[in-house]
Enzyme design. Structure first.
Site, PDB file in Angstrom:
ATOM      1  CG  ASN A 109      31.457 -18.355  49.774  1.00 35.62           C
ATOM      2  OD1 ASN A 109      31.044 -18.045  50.939  1.00 35.62           O
ATOM      3  ND2 ASN A 109      31.890 -17.744  48.763  1.00 35.62           N
ATOM      4  CG  HIS A 111      30.219 -15.169  45.372  1.00 30.53           C
ATOM      5  ND1 HIS A 111      30.973 -14.018  45.846  1.00 30.53           N
ATOM      6  CD2 HIS A 111      30.010 -14.456  44.153  1.00 30.53           C
ATOM      7  CE1 HIS A 111      31.168 -12.929  45.010  1.00 30.53           C
ATOM      8  NE2 HIS A 111      30.572 -13.169  44.157  1.00 30.53           N
ATOM      9  CB  SER A 138      27.761 -19.346  42.543  1.00 30.88           C
ATOM     10  OG  SER A 138      27.439 -18.658  41.050  1.00 30.88           O
ATOM     11  CG  ASP A 147      34.277 -15.106  45.726  1.00 32.77           C
ATOM     12  OD1 ASP A 147      33.999 -15.534  46.801  1.00 32.77           O
ATOM     13  OD2 ASP A 147      34.232 -13.753  45.919  1.00 32.77           O
TER      14      ASP A 147
HETATM   15  C1  GRF Z   1      24.562 -13.249  51.227  1.00 36.84           C
HETATM   16  O1  GRF Z   1      24.094 -12.298  50.124  1.00 36.84           O
HETATM   17  C2  GRF Z   1      25.722 -13.755  50.814  1.00 36.84           C
HETATM   18  O2  GRF Z   1      25.645 -14.424  49.434  1.00 36.84           O
HETATM   19  C3  GRF Z   1      26.734 -12.817  50.695  1.00 36.84           C
HETATM   20  O3  GRF Z   1      26.308 -11.970  51.938  1.00 36.84           O
HETATM   21  C4  GRF Z   1      25.128 -12.179  52.156  1.00 36.84           C
HETATM   22  C5  GRF Z   1      24.876 -12.716  53.489  1.00 36.84           C
HETATM   23  O4  GRF Z   1      23.678 -12.991  53.900  1.00 36.84           O
HETATM   24  N1  GRF Z   1      28.025 -13.461  50.810  1.00 36.84           N
HETATM   25  P1  GRF Z   1      23.212 -13.387  55.504  1.00 36.84           P
HETATM   26  O5  GRF Z   1      24.049 -13.142  56.360  1.00 36.84           O
HETATM   27  O6  GRF Z   1      23.112 -14.920  55.155  1.00 36.84           O
HETATM   28  O7  GRF Z   1      21.881 -12.872  55.452  1.00 36.84           O
END
Ligand code: GRF
Length: 227
Positions: A109, A111, A138, A147
């Site tokens: 994932n 995050h 991360s 997370d």
């Molecule tokens: C990113 O900031 C990711 O870290 C978070 O949600 C956002 C998703 O962006 N979990 P995208 O959909 O890949 O443009």
């Protein structure tokens, strides 16, 4: 005979810019892999539109009687795509234990915080509110606790005076994409594994997350040596 390409399933709920970064890298030949499905809890997610229709799976999670019922269908659909790696890229729904255990050790994932700081939501706003000077992203293995899995790599950005959650989110997104790609390169080249709660790189435990440098390479934060 050429080796089959590593198969990557992507879970996404939103716009899918991280997914697009992976698609672009595959097209450019800088990531060896194949997207075998994009899975969403939101049928209207823009992320789905980034791949051909036959690679899309979505269902409205809210229409299911329980989290378990939705997760079971999602897990079966993901399994049917026979992924080597499951990549959560902006997937905004908590994955239940059964899903996580089924794909344990091959689900990662991204995050938007420097874990273990700021698990959960509103990470950018919370980092500003708490007076942090640095923030970032991360990439970690997914375990049942939210997370909390072993962190593989991190990318750091400065928090500037006057930053709002939106300006900070944009700066973090700029490093999320190269970070995710760099970690995916380790994953798809067979260098990465999870043993218990420990991240293993090239057969050795990784005690401190790798750090993305300005050239987009993952390095050992102690020595600066490239991973
Ligand atoms: C990113 O900031 C990711 O870290 C978070 O949600 C956002 C998703 O962006 N979990 P995208 O959909 O890949 O443009």
């Amino acid at each position: 005979m050429p080796q089959p390409l590593p198969r990557i399933a992507v879970l996404a709920s939103g716009r899918g810019s991280n997914l697009q970064a992976v698609l672009d890298a595959i097209a450019a030949g800088t990531l060896a892999g194949e997207i075998v499905g994009v899975f969403s809890d939101k049928p209207a997610a823009a992320a789905l539109q980034r791949v051909p229709a036959e690679l899309r799976w979505s269902a409205n999670a809210k229409a299911y009687p329980s989290r378990e019922a939705f997760d079971a269908e999602l897990a079966d659909a993901v399994a049917a795509a026979r992924p080597d790696w499951v990549m959560c890229a902006g997937y905004l729904r908590i994955l239940g234990d059964a899903f996580v255990e089924r794909f344990r050790g091959r689900t990662i994932n991204i995050h938007p915080s420097l874990l273990p700081k700021f698990r959960g939501l509103r990470t950018h706003a919370r980092a500003i509110e708490e007076g942090e000077r640095e923030h970032g992203a991360s990439v970690h293995f997914v375990i049942p606790e939210l997370d909390a899995g072993g962190v593989i790599g991190q990318a750091v950005v400065a928090i500037e005076p006057g930053d709002t959650p939106d300006t900070l989110a944009e700066r973090v997104l700029g490093v999320e994409h190269p970070l995710l790609l760099a970690v995916m390169r380790l994953a798809t080249s067979g260098r990465l594994a999870e043993h218990g709660a420990t991240v293993v790189l090239d057969g050795h435990p990784l005690f401190t997350p790798l750090r993305l440098d300005f050239a987009g390479r993952l390095t050992d934060p102690a020595s600066g040596a490239p991973a």
